[in-house]
Design a protein around this motif. Structure first.
Motif, mmCIF file in Angstrom:
data_model
loop_
_atom_site.group_PDB
_atom_site.id
_atom_site.type_symbol
_atom_site.label_atom_id
_atom_site.label_comp_id
_atom_site.label_asym_id
_atom_site.label_seq_id
_atom_site.Cartn_x
_atom_site.Cartn_y
_atom_site.Cartn_z
ATOM 1 N N UNK A 52 -1.883 -0.985 10.944
ATOM 2 C CA UNK A 52 -1.466 -2.082 9.967
ATOM 3 C C UNK A 52 -2.429 -3.367 10.289
ATOM 4 N N UNK A 53 -2.343 -3.754 11.500
ATOM 5 C CA UNK A 53 -3.250 -4.825 11.449
ATOM 6 C C UNK A 53 -4.816 -4.901 11.454
ATOM 7 N N UNK B 152 5.821 0.981 7.975
ATOM 8 C CA UNK B 152 5.540 0.880 6.594
ATOM 9 C C UNK B 152 5.549 -0.647 6.142
ATOM 10 N N UNK B 153 4.641 -1.002 5.343
ATOM 11 C CA UNK B 153 4.537 -2.460 4.884
ATOM 12 C C UNK B 153 4.163 -2.553 3.486
ATOM 13 N N UNK B 154 4.820 -3.665 3.103
ATOM 14 C CA UNK B 154 4.610 -4.322 1.520
ATOM 15 C C UNK B 154 3.623 -5.425 1.683
ATOM 16 N N UNK B 155 2.401 -5.351 1.160
ATOM 17 C CA UNK B 155 1.128 -6.457 1.334
ATOM 18 C C UNK B 155 0.957 -6.929 0.191
ATOM 19 N N UNK B 156 1.293 -8.193 -0.138
ATOM 20 C CA UNK B 156 1.082 -9.101 -1.355
ATOM 21 C C UNK B 156 -0.329 -9.797 -1.114
ATOM 22 N N UNK B 157 -1.162 -9.597 -2.075
ATOM 23 C CA UNK B 157 -2.401 -10.098 -2.412
ATOM 24 C C UNK B 157 -2.313 -11.407 -3.276
ATOM 25 N N UNK B 158 -3.119 -12.469 -2.787
ATOM 26 C CA UNK B 158 -3.542 -13.571 -3.907
ATOM 27 C C UNK B 158 -4.992 -13.301 -4.088
ATOM 28 N N UNK B 159 -5.320 -12.923 -5.250
ATOM 29 C CA UNK B 159 -6.815 -12.789 -5.548
ATOM 30 C C UNK B 159 -7.421 -13.674 -6.596
ATOM 31 N N UNK B 160 -8.783 -13.697 -6.654
ATOM 32 C CA UNK B 160 -9.396 -14.256 -7.852
ATOM 33 C C UNK B 160 -8.940 -13.533 -9.155
ATOM 34 N N UNK C 282 1.622 2.732 4.512
ATOM 35 C CA UNK C 282 2.064 3.309 5.739
ATOM 36 C C UNK C 282 0.951 3.593 6.539
ATOM 37 N N UNK C 283 1.370 3.274 8.136
ATOM 38 C CA UNK C 283 0.436 3.254 9.085
ATOM 39 C C UNK C 283 1.216 4.215 10.193
ATOM 40 N N UNK C 284 0.344 4.641 11.176
ATOM 41 C CA UNK C 284 0.558 5.409 12.347
ATOM 42 C C UNK C 284 1.398 4.430 13.235
ATOM 43 N N UNK C 285 1.055 3.372 13.336
ATOM 44 C CA UNK C 285 1.640 2.305 14.015
ATOM 45 C C UNK C 285 1.277 0.945 13.691
#
Length: 100
Positions: free
Chosen positions: A64-65, A15-23, A57-60
């Motif tokens: 995620x990568x 599981x991951x939390x992904x922070x995005x900086x965007x326009x 969430x990802x299988x592995x």
């Protein structure tokens, strides 16, 4: 680093939390695009140094990568991503989780 993470997480779900900086002008469009991916569970437009937060969430670890490199990075207007892998979940969806 990648070998260490793959060795650590192997074939375990991630599981991951992904922070995005965007326009900023593109934030609504980008958040809508991110929300279309099946692996993404939640998407939030937020204030502060980060513009969008996505929980996925990802299988592995490889999933995620691949997602970050091949699905998020190509979205126009995404300036930067910061990925936080979840190590232990204590409470999710309002439900406390057993921990060891």
């Amino acid at each position: 680093m990648e070998q260490a993470l793959s060795a650590l997480y192997g074939d375990d779900a991630v599981a991951a939390i992904i922070a995005l900086k965007v326009d900023t002008k593109e934030a609504n469009r980008i958040a809508t695009e991110v929300a279309k991916f099946d692996v993404v569970q939640d998407v939030f437009l937020v204030t502060g140094d980060t513009d969008i937060i996505a929980k996925a969430r990802f299988a592995d670890y490889r999933g995620l990568k691949d997602f970050v490199l091949n699905s998020l990075a190509p979205i126009g207007g995404v300036k930067d991503t910061k990925t936080l892998m979840v190590v232990t979940t204590y409470k999710e969806g309002g439900v406390k989780k057993p921990t060891h």
